[in-house]
Design a protein around this motif. Structure first.
Motif, PDB file in Angstrom:
ATOM      1  N   VAL A 152       0.901  -1.155   0.131  1.00 51.37           N
ATOM      2  CA  VAL A 152       0.041   0.100   0.056  1.00 51.37           C
ATOM      3  C   VAL A 152       0.987   1.264  -0.060  1.00 51.37           C
ATOM      4  CG1 VAL A 152      -1.854   1.244   1.332  1.00 51.37           C
ATOM      5  CG2 VAL A 152      -1.819  -1.502   1.171  1.00 51.37           C
ATOM      6  N   PHE A 153       0.655   2.001  -0.932  1.00 53.11           N
ATOM      7  CA  PHE A 153       1.513   3.355  -1.163  1.00 53.11           C
ATOM      8  C   PHE A 153       0.571   4.530  -1.113  1.00 53.11           C
ATOM      9  CE2 PHE A 153       3.193  -0.021  -4.102  1.00 53.11           C
ATOM     10  CZ  PHE A 153       4.295   0.267  -3.665  1.00 53.11           C
ATOM     11  N   ASN A 154       1.360   5.546  -0.578  1.00 55.60           N
ATOM     12  CA  ASN A 154       0.751   6.968  -0.578  1.00 55.60           C
ATOM     13  C   ASN A 154      -0.198   6.992  -1.808  1.00 55.60           C
ATOM     14  OD1 ASN A 154       2.351   8.707  -2.222  1.00 55.60           O
ATOM     15  ND2 ASN A 154       3.569   8.820  -0.835  1.00 55.60           N
ATOM     16  N   ARG A 155      -1.056   7.865  -1.902  1.00 54.02           N
ATOM     17  CA  ARG A 155      -1.893   8.287  -3.007  1.00 54.02           C
ATOM     18  C   ARG A 155      -0.934   8.702  -4.400  1.00 54.02           C
ATOM     19  NH1 ARG A 155      -3.895  12.323  -5.704  1.00 54.02           N
ATOM     20  NH2 ARG A 155      -3.582  13.937  -4.242  1.00 54.02           N
ATOM     21  N   ARG A 156      -0.052   9.317  -4.104  1.00 53.80           N
ATOM     22  CA  ARG A 156       0.811  10.162  -5.421  1.00 53.80           C
ATOM     23  C   ARG A 156       1.753   9.015  -5.748  1.00 53.80           C
ATOM     24  NH1 ARG A 156       2.346  13.150  -8.948  1.00 53.80           N
ATOM     25  NH2 ARG A 156       4.520  14.159  -9.024  1.00 53.80           N
ATOM     26  N   SER A 157       2.371   8.162  -5.022  1.00 54.80           N
ATOM     27  CA  SER A 157       3.027   7.032  -5.447  1.00 54.80           C
ATOM     28  C   SER A 157       2.296   6.090  -6.133  1.00 54.80           C
ATOM     29  CB  SER A 157       3.876   6.562  -4.223  1.00 54.80           C
ATOM     30  OG  SER A 157       4.827   7.433  -3.531  1.00 54.80           O
ATOM     31  N   ALA A 158       1.099   5.672  -5.681  1.00 53.24           N
ATOM     32  CA  ALA A 158       0.391   4.814  -6.228  1.00 53.24           C
ATOM     33  C   ALA A 158      -0.075   5.075  -7.675  1.00 53.24           C
ATOM     34  CB  ALA A 158      -0.867   4.357  -5.273  1.00 53.24           C
ATOM     35  N   GLU A 159      -0.486   6.414  -7.919  1.00 57.12           N
ATOM     36  CA  GLU A 159      -0.657   6.717  -9.113  1.00 57.12           C
ATOM     37  C   GLU A 159       0.260   6.607 -10.148  1.00 57.12           C
ATOM     38  OE1 GLU A 159      -2.319  10.801  -8.164  1.00 57.12           O
ATOM     39  OE2 GLU A 159      -4.309   9.947  -7.658  1.00 57.12           O
ATOM     40  N   ARG A 160       1.358   7.172  -9.637  1.00 56.80           N
ATOM     41  CA  ARG A 160       2.632   6.927 -10.674  1.00 56.80           C
ATOM     42  C   ARG A 160       2.949   5.641 -10.896  1.00 56.80           C
ATOM     43  NH1 ARG A 160       7.058  11.881  -9.554  1.00 56.80           N
ATOM     44  NH2 ARG A 160       7.508  11.046 -11.588  1.00 56.80           N
ATOM     45  N   ILE A 161       2.951   4.960  -9.938  1.00 56.78           N
ATOM     46  CA  ILE A 161       3.461   3.213 -10.366  1.00 56.78           C
ATOM     47  C   ILE A 161       2.216   2.648 -11.439  1.00 56.78           C
ATOM     48  CG2 ILE A 161       3.511   1.166  -9.193  1.00 56.78           C
ATOM     49  CD1 ILE A 161       4.660   2.418  -6.742  1.00 56.78           C
ATOM     50  N   ASP A 162       0.901   3.187 -11.108  1.00 56.41           N
ATOM     51  CA  ASP A 162      -0.010   2.510 -11.677  1.00 56.41           C
ATOM     52  C   ASP A 162       0.050   3.177 -13.088  1.00 56.41           C
ATOM     53  OD1 ASP A 162      -1.151   1.076  -9.763  1.00 56.41           O
ATOM     54  OD2 ASP A 162      -2.764   2.579  -9.390  1.00 56.41           O
ATOM     55  N   ALA A 163       0.519   4.269 -13.437  1.00 56.41           N
ATOM     56  CA  ALA A 163       0.474   5.026 -14.673  1.00 56.41           C
ATOM     57  C   ALA A 163       1.732   4.391 -15.515  1.00 56.41           C
ATOM     58  CB  ALA A 163       0.634   6.507 -14.742  1.00 56.41           C
ATOM     59  N   PHE A 164       2.953   4.150 -14.713  1.00 53.44           N
ATOM     60  CA  PHE A 164       4.145   3.712 -15.265  1.00 53.44           C
ATOM     61  C   PHE A 164       3.720   2.285 -15.853  1.00 53.44           C
ATOM     62  CE2 PHE A 164       8.241   1.725 -15.403  1.00 53.44           C
ATOM     63  CZ  PHE A 164       9.109   2.900 -15.776  1.00 53.44           C
TER      64      PHE A 164
ATOM     65  N   SER B 154      12.577   7.304 -14.107  1.00 48.44           N
ATOM     66  CA  SER B 154      12.176   8.444 -13.198  1.00 48.44           C
ATOM     67  C   SER B 154      10.813   8.785 -13.199  1.00 48.44           C
ATOM     68  CB  SER B 154      12.908   9.619 -13.824  1.00 48.44           C
ATOM     69  OG  SER B 154      12.884  10.063 -14.881  1.00 48.44           O
ATOM     70  N   ALA B 155      10.136   8.343 -14.214  1.00 53.14           N
ATOM     71  CA  ALA B 155       8.662   8.469 -14.847  1.00 53.14           C
ATOM     72  C   ALA B 155       7.633   7.562 -13.376  1.00 53.14           C
ATOM     73  CB  ALA B 155       8.240   8.087 -15.748  1.00 53.14           C
TER      74      ALA B 155
END
Length: 173
Positions: free
Chosen positions: A9-21, A139-140
């Motif tokens: 479980v990640f913070n919201r911002r990290s989760a969004e970036r990982i999901d998008a990547f 880095s994305a």
């Protein structure tokens, strides 16, 4: 095939970036399964009862694990015959490795390849060609370190191109 996964479980911002990547760099897998650490790699369904019992036992004896992904590697996966990018877990790696080892304490251990040492990681990109992986701007995925928490074990079955949750077992908070 059955697997045991842990979903950090990640913070919201990290989760969004990982999901998008992942949606960009491994779209099929990203649609199939959320970001995860594989603790038991595809074993035959005949081992379901034993693995299910191990999931219960291990979850009742193990604390939730803070995890930190602080670097990545680009590697060839000899099992899937694909080129991948793994985020490597530093903090929490000992506890995650212990979970992995405990979950292989049964007859299904014979299906684990001892020639490849377990490295706690999360796959975020999968390509057929090395040249495609080499072009990925990691880095994305977000700024390192990426912090999360593993708080449950999930027993799943992969069959017919679909992943089905069989059981979720919380770790001790």
């Amino acid at each position: 095939m059955i697997y045991v996964l842990a979903y950090p479980v990640f913070n919201r911002r990290s989760a969004e970036r990982i999901d998008a990547f992942r949606a960009k760099h491994e779209p099929q897998r990203a649609k199939l399964v959320p970001p995860h650490i594989t603790l038991v790699f595809g074993v035959a369904n005949v081992h379901l009862q034993n693995v299910s019992e191990l999931v219960d036992m291990v979850s009742q004896q193990s604390n939730a694990v803070p995890v930190v992904f602080d670097r990545y590697v680009k590697e060839f996966d000899p099992f899937e015959k694909k080129h991948k990018i793994f985020l490597l877990c530093s903090e929490g790696s000992t506890a995650v490795t212990l979970l992995h080892n405990q979950l292989y304490d049964g007859a299904h251990r014979s299906e684990f390849s001892s020639t490849h040492q377990f490295k706690p990681h999360m796959t975020v990109a999968t390509y057929n060609e090395r040249s495609d992986v080499d072009q990925v701007d990691v880095s994305a995925v977000g700024d390192f370190p990426i912090k999360g928490r593993v708080s449950a074990l999930e027993l799943v079955r992969f069959e017919g191109g679909r992943l089905t949750k069989l059981k979720s077992a919380p770790l001790i908070a």
